[in-house]
Each structure stands twice: as structure tokens, then as C-alpha cells.
Design an enzyme around this catalytic site. Sequence first.
Site, PDB file in Angstrom:
ATOM      1  N   ASN A   1      -2.720   3.298 -12.972  1.00  0.00           N
ATOM      2  CA  ASN A   1      -3.487   3.465 -11.749  1.00  0.00           C
ATOM      3  C   ASN A   1      -4.971   3.533 -12.153  1.00  0.00           C
ATOM      4  O   ASN A   1      -5.317   3.291 -13.307  1.00  0.00           O
ATOM      5  CB  ASN A   1      -3.040   4.747 -11.028  1.00  0.00           C
TER       6      ASN A   1
ATOM      7  N   CYS B   1      -2.608   8.862  -7.881  1.00  0.00           N
ATOM      8  CA  CYS B   1      -3.815   8.498  -7.130  1.00  0.00           C
ATOM      9  C   CYS B   1      -4.886   9.564  -7.324  1.00  0.00           C
ATOM     10  O   CYS B   1      -4.667  10.733  -7.019  1.00  0.00           O
ATOM     11  CB  CYS B   1      -3.518   8.355  -5.646  1.00  0.00           C
TER      12      CYS B   1
ATOM     13  N   LYS C   1       0.853  -1.191   0.000  1.00  0.00           N
ATOM     14  CA  LYS C   1       0.000   0.000   0.000  1.00  0.00           C
ATOM     15  C   LYS C   1       0.894   1.248   0.000  1.00  0.00           C
ATOM     16  O   LYS C   1       2.028   1.185   0.471  1.00  0.00           O
ATOM     17  CB  LYS C   1      -0.870  -0.049   1.266  1.00  0.00           C
TER      18      LYS C   1
HETATM   19  C1  LIG Z   1      -8.770  -0.442  -2.735  1.00  0.00           C
HETATM   20  C2  LIG Z   1      -7.651   0.019  -3.622  1.00  0.00           C
HETATM   21  C3  LIG Z   1      -6.573   0.722  -3.058  1.00  0.00           C
HETATM   22  C4  LIG Z   1      -5.512   1.151  -3.873  1.00  0.00           C
HETATM   23  N1  LIG Z   1      -4.459   1.804  -3.297  1.00  0.00           N
HETATM   24  C5  LIG Z   1      -3.390   2.167  -4.089  1.00  0.00           C
HETATM   25  C6  LIG Z   1      -2.228   2.785  -3.516  1.00  0.00           C
HETATM   26  O1  LIG Z   1      -2.110   2.956  -2.289  1.00  0.00           O
HETATM   27  N2  LIG Z   1      -1.212   3.162  -4.354  1.00  0.00           N
HETATM   28  C7  LIG Z   1      -1.282   2.948  -5.723  1.00  0.00           C
HETATM   29  O2  LIG Z   1      -0.334   3.289  -6.447  1.00  0.00           O
HETATM   30  N3  LIG Z   1      -2.361   2.343  -6.284  1.00  0.00           N
HETATM   31  C8  LIG Z   1      -3.404   1.951  -5.498  1.00  0.00           C
HETATM   32  N4  LIG Z   1      -4.487   1.328  -6.078  1.00  0.00           N
HETATM   33  C9  LIG Z   1      -4.500   1.097  -7.545  1.00  0.00           C
HETATM   34  C10 LIG Z   1      -4.090  -0.333  -7.892  1.00  0.00           C
HETATM   35  O3  LIG Z   1      -2.783  -0.638  -7.441  1.00  0.00           O
HETATM   36  C11 LIG Z   1      -4.181  -0.596  -9.420  1.00  0.00           C
HETATM   37  O4  LIG Z   1      -3.317   0.296 -10.088  1.00  0.00           O
HETATM   38  C12 LIG Z   1      -5.598  -0.386  -9.959  1.00  0.00           C
HETATM   39  O5  LIG Z   1      -6.557  -0.865  -9.046  1.00  0.00           O
HETATM   40  C13 LIG Z   1      -5.813  -1.072 -11.316  1.00  0.00           C
HETATM   41  O6  LIG Z   1      -5.606  -2.465 -11.231  1.00  0.00           O
HETATM   42  P1  LIG Z   1      -6.818  -3.535 -11.024  1.00  0.00           P
HETATM   43  O7  LIG Z   1      -7.836  -3.282 -12.080  1.00  0.00           O
HETATM   44  O8  LIG Z   1      -6.141  -4.880 -11.121  1.00  0.00           O
HETATM   45  O9  LIG Z   1      -7.359  -3.271  -9.642  1.00  0.00           O
HETATM   46  C14 LIG Z   1      -5.542   0.886  -5.268  1.00  0.00           C
HETATM   47  C15 LIG Z   1      -6.635   0.173  -5.821  1.00  0.00           C
HETATM   48  C16 LIG Z   1      -7.662  -0.264  -5.023  1.00  0.00           C
HETATM   49  C17 LIG Z   1      -8.796  -1.048  -5.643  1.00  0.00           C
END
Ligand SMILES: Cc1cc2nc3c(=O)[nH]c(=O)nc-3n(C[C@H](O)[C@H](O)[C@H](O)COP(=O)(O)O)c2cc1C
Length: 308
Positions: free
Chosen positions: A197, A135, A51
Site C-alpha cells: 500500500n 491504509c 476501491k
Molecule cells: C487515489 C488512491 C486511492 C487508493 N485507495 C485505496 C483503497 O481504497 N484501498 C487500498 O487497499 N489501496 C488504495 N490505494 C493504494 C493503491 O491500491 C496502491 O497500493 C498504491 O497506490 C501503490 O501503487 P501505485 O504506486 O501503482 O499507485 C489507493 C491509491 C491511490 C493513489
Amino acid sequence: MNVLEPHEWRHKTIVAGTEWKNPVGTASGTFQLDACGDYYDVSQMGAICTKGVSPVPWEGNPSPRTAEGPSSMVNAVGLQNPGVDHYLVDELPRLKKLGAMVITNVAGHSDEDYAQVVEKLADSEADMLEINVSCPNVSHGGMSVGTDPVVLSRLIKHLRTLTDKPMIVKLSPNVTDIVQIAHAAVDAGADALSLINTLVGMRIDINTGKPIIANRTGGVSGPAIFPIALSFVWRVRQAIPDIPIIGIGGIDSGEKALEYLYAGANAVEVGAAALVDPTAPMRVARELDDLLDSRPELAAKLAKGQTW
Ligand SMILES: Cc1cc2nc3c(=O)[nH]c(=O)nc-3n(C[C@H](O)[C@H](O)[C@H](O)COP(=O)(O)O)c2cc1C
């Protein structure tokens, strides 16, 4: 108790000089050692991405913070975390003791915030740093850095002076020209790029007519963003042939991970799928390992850390 038995990996990858035992990592914000460690041996993953870690503890955004749909979720957690000092004495040592390759995701509200975290991590056991300039759920810093090539370049140039660790810059899809932003990050000293992201989105409760999440808008992730994220990886790979890329977005199977590799990624991270099924990152890694058996040319490129 690990539900999944260990696996003999046949296909590794090299990302910015680091060797991953397979090309699949967990995506930031979707892995928690205390929750996921019960489901699989985390040292078996290609990499564990943490995270976002900030200079001081952050509470994150008010609840409700998530809205779920059949193929996507919107989140506005807002980078809640206990801060870098806690991370250095708690999560990082526990992950390293287990033998995991760790990517520490770095968060900030300002250039000074990012610099403080990177300075404290410079001599730590973290294997790679992933700078989150993308973010959409924080009011300052975050995505505002990742959408302006001049601001991004200034930040990455400064961070480059503070650490020799491989530095991945995590890009936002919420821009007009991803290639321009990617060039700015690479020219400023990024060793690798991760993309993408989340995309800005929202959901409305039709009984109240009001946004479901307290922040109103949030970041969309999950299977719905897969084709979009894939095209971002492909566009950046076409424009910059020699930078390592980690593909992220909507991956929930080995087949989808493989599409990212064909689009030009050297590795992938699995995010929201792990919130539906905690074993998803490990399952994807095993499925991809099998798929690479019949693709020796692709597997050989990955093993040499080549981009194409
Ligand atoms: C609940 C949640 C928390 C996230 N927190 C972060 C974070 O702290 N830092 C970050 O770079 N991306 C964060 N992301 C983004 C994810 O790492 C990822 O880039 C994004 O969800 C797309 O991938 P996915 O479709 O596989 O979820 C978060 C995503 C979710 C769903």
C-alpha cells in the site's frame, strides 16, 4: 467505446487457485468502471481490484485530498465509498456482467467492520477478497491493524472463519519488519499477500507554508516508490517461498511489472499510473505479455501458479 482492441493473451497466471488471463490487475482506488470502461475492455484485464468497500457509506477525508509531483502523488482520499450494500447491487454485478475477474478490496475501522463486509461478500460473485489493513489515511483501523502482528493475526483468523473465498491480505510498507507482518498474515489464514500500500508522506505549499492536503499527511504512490515496493516483495518472497504474492507500487510499464515477477511476485496491480493515463493497466499487461514470450521458464512458472 473501447479505445484499445482486444488481445489474445499468451501468458496467464494462477493466484491462490484463481486463473488470471494475464498477470496484471488494477490497484484498489485507482479503477472506476464508469471512467475506465470507456478506455478498454475491463474483462481483458487479469483482474479488476475495486476501491475499498466498507460496511456503510463513507464520505472520506476533506479536500484537498491529493498533491501531485513529477514522479509521485500523495493522496488522502480516506476510503470514500458508497458501502457494501450498494456495491453488491451496483458495481459488482456490472463488473461480473462484463466478465471481469473481480478482487473486492475490503475496508474497516474495526474488526466488526471488516467482518460485516466479508460476511456480506461471502456468497457474492466476487472472485477474491483483498483485505486492506494498510491504509494510512484513516484514523482507526486501516494501517493500525497492518502494523501490529498480534492485532492483524486476530483479525485474519476471524475473517478466515467467515469466508471460503481466496483472501489476499494487503500489507503496509510503514513497518519496521515486513517479514514479521507477512508471517502473521499467512499463519492466520491468508491465501495470498499483496504489497505494498502507500507510504506515509506529505507536501507543503511554499506560498503558505502549510500542508497541501487537508489531512496534512497522506499516502505516497507512483514511480518514486517502485524500488522500495520491489524490495518489499523480494524480502517477503525470500522469507516465505510458497505464498502467492501480488506486487504493487510504481508500475507504469511492462518492464517494471517484469521486475516484480523476477522479485517473486505471481501477479501485479497497476495503481497511480492509471490516474495519469487510464489505459496504463492494459498497456502494461500487453507489454508484459510480449516480454514473457522470450522468458518461457518464468512464463511456465506463472502458468502453474508456482512461487520461487
Ligand atoms: C487515489 C488512491 C486511492 C487508493 N485507495 C485505496 C483503497 O481504497 N484501498 C487500498 O487497499 N489501496 C488504495 N490505494 C493504494 C493503491 O491500491 C496502491 O497500493 C498504491 O497506490 C501503490 O501503487 P501505485 O504506486 O501503482 O499507485 C489507493 C491509491 C491511490 C493513489
